[in-house]
Design a protein around this motif. Structure first.
Motif, PDB file in Angstrom:
ATOM      1  N   VAL A 182      37.181  30.564  49.978  1.00 37.10           N
ATOM      2  CA  VAL A 182      35.809  30.487  49.488  1.00 37.10           C
ATOM      3  C   VAL A 182      35.030  31.734  49.890  1.00 37.10           C
ATOM      4  CG1 VAL A 182      33.602  29.293  49.768  1.00 37.10           C
ATOM      5  CG2 VAL A 182      35.688  27.974  49.367  1.00 37.10           C
ATOM      6  N   VAL A 183      35.153  32.138  51.163  1.00 38.91           N
ATOM      7  CA  VAL A 183      34.453  33.333  51.635  1.00 38.91           C
ATOM      8  C   VAL A 183      34.902  34.554  50.853  1.00 38.91           C
ATOM      9  CG1 VAL A 183      34.100  34.870  53.609  1.00 38.91           C
ATOM     10  CG2 VAL A 183      34.047  32.393  53.937  1.00 38.91           C
ATOM     11  N   GLN A 184      36.217  34.694  50.664  1.00 40.94           N
ATOM     12  CA  GLN A 184      36.740  35.844  49.938  1.00 40.94           C
ATOM     13  C   GLN A 184      36.278  35.852  48.485  1.00 40.94           C
ATOM     14  OE1 GLN A 184      38.519  38.497  51.060  1.00 40.94           O
ATOM     15  NE2 GLN A 184      38.208  37.699  53.129  1.00 40.94           N
ATOM     16  N   LYS A 185      36.194  34.659  47.875  1.00 34.91           N
ATOM     17  CA  LYS A 185      35.740  34.592  46.486  1.00 34.91           C
ATOM     18  C   LYS A 185      34.300  35.072  46.358  1.00 34.91           C
ATOM     19  CE  LYS A 185      36.548  33.505  42.204  1.00 34.91           C
ATOM     20  NZ  LYS A 185      37.550  34.278  41.429  1.00 34.91           N
ATOM     21  N   LEU A 186      33.447  34.677  47.296  1.00 38.67           N
ATOM     22  CA  LEU A 186      32.061  35.125  47.278  1.00 38.67           C
ATOM     23  C   LEU A 186      31.969  36.626  47.514  1.00 38.67           C
ATOM     24  CD1 LEU A 186      30.444  32.170  49.259  1.00 38.67           C
ATOM     25  CD2 LEU A 186      30.082  32.697  46.836  1.00 38.67           C
ATOM     26  N   LEU A 187      32.796  37.137  48.431  1.00 41.55           N
ATOM     27  CA  LEU A 187      32.781  38.572  48.701  1.00 41.55           C
ATOM     28  C   LEU A 187      33.230  39.371  47.485  1.00 41.55           C
ATOM     29  CD1 LEU A 187      34.240  38.622  52.321  1.00 41.55           C
ATOM     30  CD2 LEU A 187      31.897  39.108  51.640  1.00 41.55           C
ATOM     31  N   ARG A 188      34.206  38.851  46.745  1.00 37.14           N
ATOM     32  CA  ARG A 188      34.660  39.545  45.536  1.00 37.14           C
ATOM     33  C   ARG A 188      33.554  39.571  44.487  1.00 37.14           C
ATOM     34  NH1 ARG A 188      39.366  36.074  46.188  1.00 37.14           N
ATOM     35  NH2 ARG A 188      40.848  37.174  47.536  1.00 37.14           N
ATOM     36  N   LYS A 189      32.813  38.473  44.375  1.00 36.00           N
ATOM     37  CA  LYS A 189      31.708  38.456  43.426  1.00 36.00           C
ATOM     38  C   LYS A 189      30.645  39.479  43.825  1.00 36.00           C
ATOM     39  CE  LYS A 189      32.224  33.732  41.648  1.00 36.00           C
ATOM     40  NZ  LYS A 189      32.400  34.092  40.233  1.00 36.00           N
ATOM     41  N   ALA A 190      30.389  39.602  45.123  1.00 37.73           N
ATOM     42  CA  ALA A 190      29.432  40.612  45.586  1.00 37.73           C
ATOM     43  C   ALA A 190      29.947  42.011  45.285  1.00 37.73           C
ATOM     44  CB  ALA A 190      29.179  40.441  47.087  1.00 37.73           C
ATOM     45  N   ARG A 191      31.234  42.232  45.490  1.00 38.71           N
ATOM     46  CA  ARG A 191      31.821  43.549  45.238  1.00 38.71           C
ATOM     47  C   ARG A 191      31.753  43.904  43.754  1.00 38.71           C
ATOM     48  NH1 ARG A 191      38.053  44.547  46.753  1.00 38.71           N
ATOM     49  NH2 ARG A 191      38.266  43.065  45.024  1.00 38.71           N
ATOM     50  N   GLU A 244      44.123  37.922  45.502  1.00 35.66           N
ATOM     51  CA  GLU A 244      43.697  39.299  45.664  1.00 35.66           C
ATOM     52  C   GLU A 244      43.765  39.685  47.131  1.00 35.66           C
ATOM     53  OE1 GLU A 244      40.086  40.303  43.483  1.00 35.66           O
ATOM     54  OE2 GLU A 244      40.168  38.337  42.566  1.00 35.66           O
ATOM     55  N   GLU A 245      43.741  41.000  47.373  1.00 35.91           N
ATOM     56  CA  GLU A 245      43.757  41.481  48.739  1.00 35.91           C
ATOM     57  C   GLU A 245      42.477  41.046  49.455  1.00 35.91           C
ATOM     58  OE1 GLU A 245      46.047  43.125  50.584  1.00 35.91           O
ATOM     59  OE2 GLU A 245      47.378  42.649  48.923  1.00 35.91           O
ATOM     60  N   PRO A 246      42.585  40.583  50.711  1.00 34.84           N
ATOM     61  CA  PRO A 246      41.387  40.161  51.445  1.00 34.84           C
ATOM     62  C   PRO A 246      40.404  41.308  51.608  1.00 34.84           C
ATOM     63  CG  PRO A 246      43.391  39.452  52.567  1.00 34.84           C
ATOM     64  CD  PRO A 246      43.807  40.403  51.492  1.00 34.84           C
ATOM     65  N   ILE A 247      39.126  40.967  51.637  1.00 37.51           N
ATOM     66  CA  ILE A 247      38.071  41.927  51.869  1.00 37.51           C
ATOM     67  C   ILE A 247      37.595  41.770  53.297  1.00 37.51           C
ATOM     68  CG2 ILE A 247      35.758  42.669  51.140  1.00 37.51           C
ATOM     69  CD1 ILE A 247      36.374  41.343  48.434  1.00 37.51           C
TER      70      ILE A 247
END
Length: 276
Positions: free
Chosen positions: A70-79, A263-266
């Motif tokens: 969930v955290v990674q999905k939100l970070l990808r949306k921010a990116r 995807e690769e972790p952010i």
């Protein structure tokens, strides 16, 4: 407007409002939320508190892969360009010490005023500051949290049985809460004091979370919107380009998670988790 969404195409909104995910709790429905985030995008995503459950993490550390996802999905949306604003609640109150900070592109704010597409203004708060139990009787709040955990545990078992026999998800804890007169009265009183706060701020409406009871309604000329939660009702609020709002209930999860392209972790600076 309320919709029980099951379509598989991606919908794009002006703003999405999500609260009370309670990452770190075994009750958090991360699979449902991930599926929702795969099929919903927005220019702005506002996290309206209790996204991370610091209270439970202090008692017993529980952080499965779904929480990371969930955290990674939100970070990808921010990116990818979405603006993401995190307004802490009482369960993630440790973040209230960092207003104006950015974590991996996610902004932290104590509260904010959101201007909708039609020019109307909405106060965005989690809402716990208007919960007398949370403000003035922390021990009672923790005991209530324990009782809520017990109801959620029943929820988990019941959901597993219903899924096995082909029935849709149904929340025992949400049903039980609405059968208790005191709880119903509390919801009504909470709505009233939050609406009063919106009036004091001279805005057209208020968007909040905290009580896990999703609704869009009018009260004393003020639009009252509650985002609900992702441990019982699996709801979010979406704002369309014209400034209209809809309540989305998402009762589906990825049935074949092995087919998901990872995807690769952010990298994200760790959130500070201070002792209570």
């Amino acid at each position: 407007m309320c919709s029980v969404a099951r379509q598989m195409e991606t919908r794009h909104f002006r703003t999405l409002f999500i609260s009370d995910v309670h990452l770190g709790s075994k009750a958090a429905k991360t699979d449902y939320l991930l599926d929702f985030l795969r099929h919903h995008d927005a220019d702005t995503i506002i996290l309206v508190g209790d996204i991370i459950d610091g209270w439970r993490l202090r008692r017993n550390w529980y952080w499965p892969q779904g929480c990371n996802d969930v955290v990674q999905k939100l970070l990808r949306k921010a990116r990818k360009g979405a603006r993401i604003i995190y307004i802490p609640g009482n369960h993630d109150e440790f973040l209230r010490e960092f207003p104006g900070s950015h974590f991996g592109g996610i902004e932290v704010a104590e509260r904010m005023v959101h201007e909708a597409g039609d020019g109307k203004k909405y106060l965005i708060i989690h809402g716990d500051e208007f919960d007398v139990v949370v403000r003035n009787a922390r021990l009672l709040a923790y005991l209530g949290d324990w009782a809520y955990d017990a109801a959620i545990a029943i929820n988990v078992m019941l959901a597993a049985v219903r899924r096995r026999i082909g029935l849709p998800y149904w929340s025992f804890s949400a049903w039980a809460k609405l059968q208790v007169k005191h709880a119903v009265n509390f919801i009504g009183e909470f709505q009233r004091v939050v609406v009063d706060e919106a009036k004091r701020n001279e805005v057209d409406g208020v968007i909040c979370g905290h009580i896990h009871h999703a609704v869009i309604s009018e009260m004393d000329g003020i639009r009252y919107i509650n985002t609900g939660d992702w441990v019982e009702s699996c709801t979010a609020i979406a704002e369309n380009e014209d400034g209209s709002f809809e309540l989305i209930t998402w009762m589906q999860a990825e049935e074949n998670p092995e087919n998901i392209e990872h995807e690769e972790p952010i990298a994200l600076p760790p959130f500070p988790m201070r002792a209570a």
